[in-house]
Structures are given as structure tokens and as C-alpha cells.
Write a protein that holds these residues in place. Structure first.
Motif, short mmCIF file in Angstrom:
data_model
loop_
_atom_site.label_atom_id
_atom_site.label_comp_id
_atom_site.label_asym_id
_atom_site.label_seq_id
_atom_site.Cartn_x
_atom_site.Cartn_y
_atom_site.Cartn_z
N HIS A 48 39.90 37.55 43.24
CA HIS A 48 40.12 38.56 42.21
C HIS A 48 41.51 38.46 41.59
O HIS A 48 41.62 38.43 40.35
CB HIS A 48 39.87 39.96 42.78
CG HIS A 48 38.43 40.22 43.10
ND1 HIS A 48 38.01 41.20 43.99
CD2 HIS A 48 37.29 39.62 42.65
CE1 HIS A 48 36.70 41.19 44.07
NE2 HIS A 48 36.23 40.24 43.27
N PRO A 49 42.60 38.40 42.36
CA PRO A 49 43.91 38.24 41.73
C PRO A 49 44.07 36.90 41.02
O PRO A 49 44.79 36.81 40.01
CB PRO A 49 44.91 38.40 42.87
CG PRO A 49 44.12 38.23 44.12
CD PRO A 49 42.74 38.67 43.81
N PHE A 88 42.21 46.46 46.15
CA PHE A 88 42.76 46.96 47.41
C PHE A 88 42.72 45.86 48.47
O PHE A 88 41.70 45.59 49.07
CB PHE A 88 41.98 48.19 47.86
CG PHE A 88 42.08 49.34 46.90
CD1 PHE A 88 43.13 50.24 46.97
CD2 PHE A 88 41.13 49.50 45.89
CE1 PHE A 88 43.23 51.29 46.07
CE2 PHE A 88 41.21 50.54 44.99
CZ PHE A 88 42.27 51.44 45.08
N THR A 89 43.86 45.23 48.69
CA THR A 89 43.93 44.10 49.61
C THR A 89 44.15 44.56 51.05
O THR A 89 44.77 45.61 51.27
CB THR A 89 45.05 43.15 49.18
OG1 THR A 89 46.27 43.87 49.05
CG2 THR A 89 44.74 42.50 47.85
N PRO A 90 43.66 43.78 52.04
CA PRO A 90 42.98 42.51 51.86
C PRO A 90 41.57 42.69 51.29
O PRO A 90 40.82 43.54 51.73
CB PRO A 90 42.94 41.92 53.26
CG PRO A 90 42.91 43.12 54.16
CD PRO A 90 43.78 44.13 53.48
N TRP A 106 48.33 41.87 37.80
CA TRP A 106 47.61 42.29 38.99
C TRP A 106 48.45 43.25 39.82
O TRP A 106 49.65 43.04 40.01
CB TRP A 106 47.24 41.08 39.86
CG TRP A 106 46.55 41.45 41.14
CD1 TRP A 106 47.11 41.57 42.38
CD2 TRP A 106 45.16 41.77 41.30
NE1 TRP A 106 46.16 41.94 43.30
CE2 TRP A 106 44.95 42.07 42.67
CE3 TRP A 106 44.08 41.82 40.42
CZ2 TRP A 106 43.69 42.42 43.17
CZ3 TRP A 106 42.83 42.17 40.93
CH2 TRP A 106 42.66 42.46 42.28
N ASP A 149 48.42 45.00 43.68
CA ASP A 149 47.84 45.05 45.02
C ASP A 149 47.78 46.50 45.48
O ASP A 149 48.82 47.13 45.71
CB ASP A 149 48.69 44.26 46.01
CG ASP A 149 48.22 42.82 46.14
OD1 ASP A 149 47.02 42.57 45.97
OD2 ASP A 149 49.06 41.95 46.42
N ARG A 151 46.77 49.44 48.31
CA ARG A 151 47.00 49.51 49.76
C ARG A 151 45.75 50.01 50.48
O ARG A 151 45.03 50.88 49.99
CB ARG A 151 48.17 50.46 50.07
CG ARG A 151 49.48 50.11 49.38
CD ARG A 151 50.54 51.14 49.74
NE ARG A 151 50.08 52.51 49.47
CZ ARG A 151 50.14 53.09 48.27
NH1 ARG A 151 50.60 52.41 47.24
NH2 ARG A 151 49.71 54.32 48.10
N LEU A 201 43.56 46.14 39.26
CA LEU A 201 43.98 46.57 40.59
C LEU A 201 42.86 46.31 41.58
O LEU A 201 41.69 46.53 41.29
CB LEU A 201 44.36 48.05 40.58
CG LEU A 201 44.82 48.69 41.89
CD1 LEU A 201 45.84 49.81 41.62
CD2 LEU A 201 43.65 49.27 42.70
N SER A 233 40.00 37.13 47.73
CA SER A 233 41.25 36.56 47.21
C SER A 233 41.11 35.93 45.83
O SER A 233 42.10 35.60 45.20
CB SER A 233 41.81 35.52 48.19
OG SER A 233 40.87 34.50 48.44
#
Length: 367
Positions: free
Chosen positions: A123-124, A116-118, A134, A136, A138, A114, A121
Motif C-alpha cells: 500500500h505505501p 494502519f501499519t503493520p 503516505w 503511517d 498506529r 493513510l 506493505s
């Protein structure tokens, strides 16, 4: 004659079909401010030191390098401080490889990561490459991440590995240590804090390294690509409990770090005062960009990194193209209405700000 086939004709994994490789545009323009490189060249005396160190290895290239890079790890531990020793440090070809190794050993098929996006990039994409599911996480509407919210999401999803970025890429904001502690308390597995830009943090910003001694499931990753201006050298590393380093060695490729890379990195570390001398100038340019963009009426994220995320309103691609037409390359990170610019030399900052002033009529402050 070569049989004409395409990528779609190959028996690649189904979860890779339709995807594109990671990478920013590599364009030949006057001002390149899109990949968060250190714009300052390596000082001549450091070039000479690295050349000497690498040259000393050339006659021994018939032999494999030190598989465990012990001398380099001793040097890295000395640089980081916090009572670290070589046993608690591991190095690889960039922090991306370090993070991939962490996913290989602590995540993988049937497990979950897991972030915390953004956020960064890669990592996923690293999760995808290692067969890790994966999730995302919040962030708040202002890209903030609070201890309560982060811990609640981790507790709900129970990931095997959590990625945190401090300072965060692409927003530039550093994390309150309370967020990291809350995630560690809620997470069942490993928590990785990506500190690729830590050397650029504003005064008083604590590093996650201060939490290592009390949290054996915490891993802090760093890189020499940014502050050290060693992007072409490809050297990343982690600091963690020695047991974590032992675990990573279960999946590392044999002799993964060349003798030339180890020698060059050690020489760079020995001359760190000269290499890190540009950090202060870059921070000044970063703060200048923030202040001047705000004077233009734009919304700008606070930054502890060597880049700035700023809102342009509407279609960010239009402003990206307009800057490119003026010889300035910045990064479209895929956030609607936002662009990211690297803080470079004073002259590069002049060019970027001059272009943004000229384009002020095209931009609309974010509401």
C-alpha cells in the motif's frame, strides 16, 4: 559496447532513490510458505476447463479484448452476491493494480493516503508510485485497531484515501465492522477495505461487502490469487458504488485485461466449488499451526487468513535462517521478533512444525 552505468546514474525521481523493489525471496526449497499462495494445485478438471476457454480465444488474438470485461464482471458480481451487478464491480491484473488505479483517481500528487501499519506493505509503495503522500497510522501494542482510535487518527489527518485490511496482512486479524463504519464517518474521501483473504475468515466473520449499500465512498477489493489458487492468473477486482467504477475507468489503461486472462478467470469462477474446496483444509492447517505454536510457548496472533504471525523473540532473522536450513521458507515481514508462515498442505505443515519443534530452544516467547 554497452556503457557501464548503474541505477544511481539514471535520472529517476528523487523519492525513488535508495529504494528496493517489493518482493519476497524466491528460493528453491522443499517447503515454500512465505508468499501466502494456495499450496494446492489446480484440479485437473478445472485445468481442462481453463485450457478450453483460453484455447477458444487464441484465433482471435489479433483483436483487442473486451475493454470493459463485462462478462467477467457479471460473473464476479454473481460470486460476491450482496445484490451487486457488473456496474458495481471492476477487474484488473491483481488487486495491486486495482488499488493502484484507486490511488491514481482518488489520490496522487498533493493528496494523502493513510494505512494502519503493520499492514500490507504494498500500500505505501503504491502510494509512492502514484505520487501520493503516505501516512503511517498506529495500531495498539497487540496490533489491534479500535473504532475510536482509528476514527481519531483519520479525523486528525484528513486523508483523501484510507486503506484498511480485513483480514489484515501480516497479522491475520479481521476487523470489527464498527471500525470500518467509524473510519467511513471520519474520512473525507475514499475508504478501501482490502479483503484479499476474506474466504479464509472464521465462521461468523462479516465482510465489508455488507456495508456497501449504505456507504458510497466504500470500496472492497478482492483477489483470486489466494483462495482460488489463481495467483499465476493475476486477477483482482473491486466492489463499490457504480460511480466509483466509472471513476476508475478514467485512469485504467486501454485493454488492460487480456482476453486470455478474462477467459481463464471466467472458467475458474465457473468451477469455484472445486477450486474453493481447499479452503477448509487450509483453515484447518492454519488453526493447527496456531495451536501447536502456542503449545511450544510462543505468542501467536489470531488469524482469519491463510497465514499465521508468530513471535520468536529476539532476532527473527536467526530463526528465519534456521528454518531455511531445514528446507522451510517462511516470511520475515520486518517486524522485530516476529515471522509469518503460510498455511499450506498437511505435509507442509508437518515439515514446518517439526522444524519449529526442533528449534524451540532457539526461540524465546515474546514478553
Amino acid at each position: 559496447m554497452t556503457v557501464p552505468i548503474t541505477l544511481d546514474d539514471l535520472p529517476i525521481r528523487d523519492d525513488l532513490r535508495g529504494r528496493s523493489p517489493y518482493g519476497a525471496p524466491q528460493l528453491d526449497v522443499a517447503v515454500r510458505l512465505n508468499t501466502n499462495e494456495n499450496s494446492f494445485p489446480v484440479p485437473e478438471r478445472v485445468v481442462e476447463a481453463i485450457a478450453t476457454a483460453v484455447g477458444a480465444q487464441l484465433r482471435q488474438l489479433n483483436r483487442y479484448p473486451d475493454r470493459d470485461a463485462v462478462a467477467l464482471r457479471i460473473d464476479l458480481a454473481g460470486y460476491l452476491g450482496h445484490d451487486l451487478t457488473a456496474a458495481g464491480v471492476w477487474a484488473a491484473n491483481g488487486s495491486n493494480e486495482v488499488q493502484q488505479q484507486l490511488l491514481q483517481v482518488f489520490a496522487g500528487p498533493g493528496r494523502v493516503a493513510l494505512g494502519f501499519t503493520p499492514a500490507y506493505s504494498m500500500h505505501p509503495l503504491l502510494a509512492l508510485g502514484t505520487g501520493t503522500r503516505w501516512i503511517d497510522g498506529r495500531r495498539g501494542p497487540d496490533f489491534a485497531l479500535t473504532a475510536t482510535d482509528a476514527a481519531a487518527q483519520v479525523a486528525a489527518d484528513q486523508p483523501d484515501l484510507v486503506f484498511l485490511c480485513s483480514p489484515n496482512n501480516p497479522t491475520g486479524t479481521a476487523l470489527d465492522p464498527a471500525v470500518i463504519t467509524a473510519v467511513l464517518d471520519a474520512a473525507p474521501g475514499i475508504v478501501v477495505v482490502d479483503e484479499a483473504y476474506a474466504e479464509f475468515a472464521r465462521a461468523g466473520t462479516p465482510s465489508a461487502l455488507t456495508l456497501l449499500s449504505a456507504h458510497p465512498r466504500l470500496v472492497v477489493t478482492r483477489t483470486m490469487s489466494k483462495a482460488f489458487g489463481f495467483a499465476g492468473g493475476r486477477l483482482g477486482y473491486l466492489a463499490a458504488h457504480p460511480a466509483v467504477v466509472d471513476a476508475v475507468q478514467l485512469v485504467r489503461l486501454p485493454y488492460h485485461l487480456s482476453a486470455l486472462t478474462q477467459a481463464a478467470a471466467r472458467a475458474a469462477l465457473a468451477h469455484r466449488d472445486a477450486l474453493l474446496g481447499s479452503v477448509r483444509v487450509i483453515m484447518e492447517q492454519r488453526d493447527r499451526i496456531v495451536a501447536d505454536l502456542r503449545r511450544l510457548g510462543l505468542t501467536v496472533a489470531d488469524s482469519d487468513a491463510n497465514f499465521v504471525l508468530f513471535a520468536v523473540g529476539g532476532d527473527q532473522r536467526r530463526v528465519w535462517r534456521a528454518l531455511l536450513e531445514r528446507g522451510v521458507l517462511v516470511r520475515d515481514v520486518g517486524l522485530t521478533g516476529w515471522l509469518r508462515v503460510t498455511a499450506g498442505t498437511p505435509e507442509e505443515t508437518d515439515a514446518f512444525l517439526a522444524a519449529m519443534t526442533e528449534l524451540a530452544a532457539l526461540t524465546e516467547p515474546a514478553r
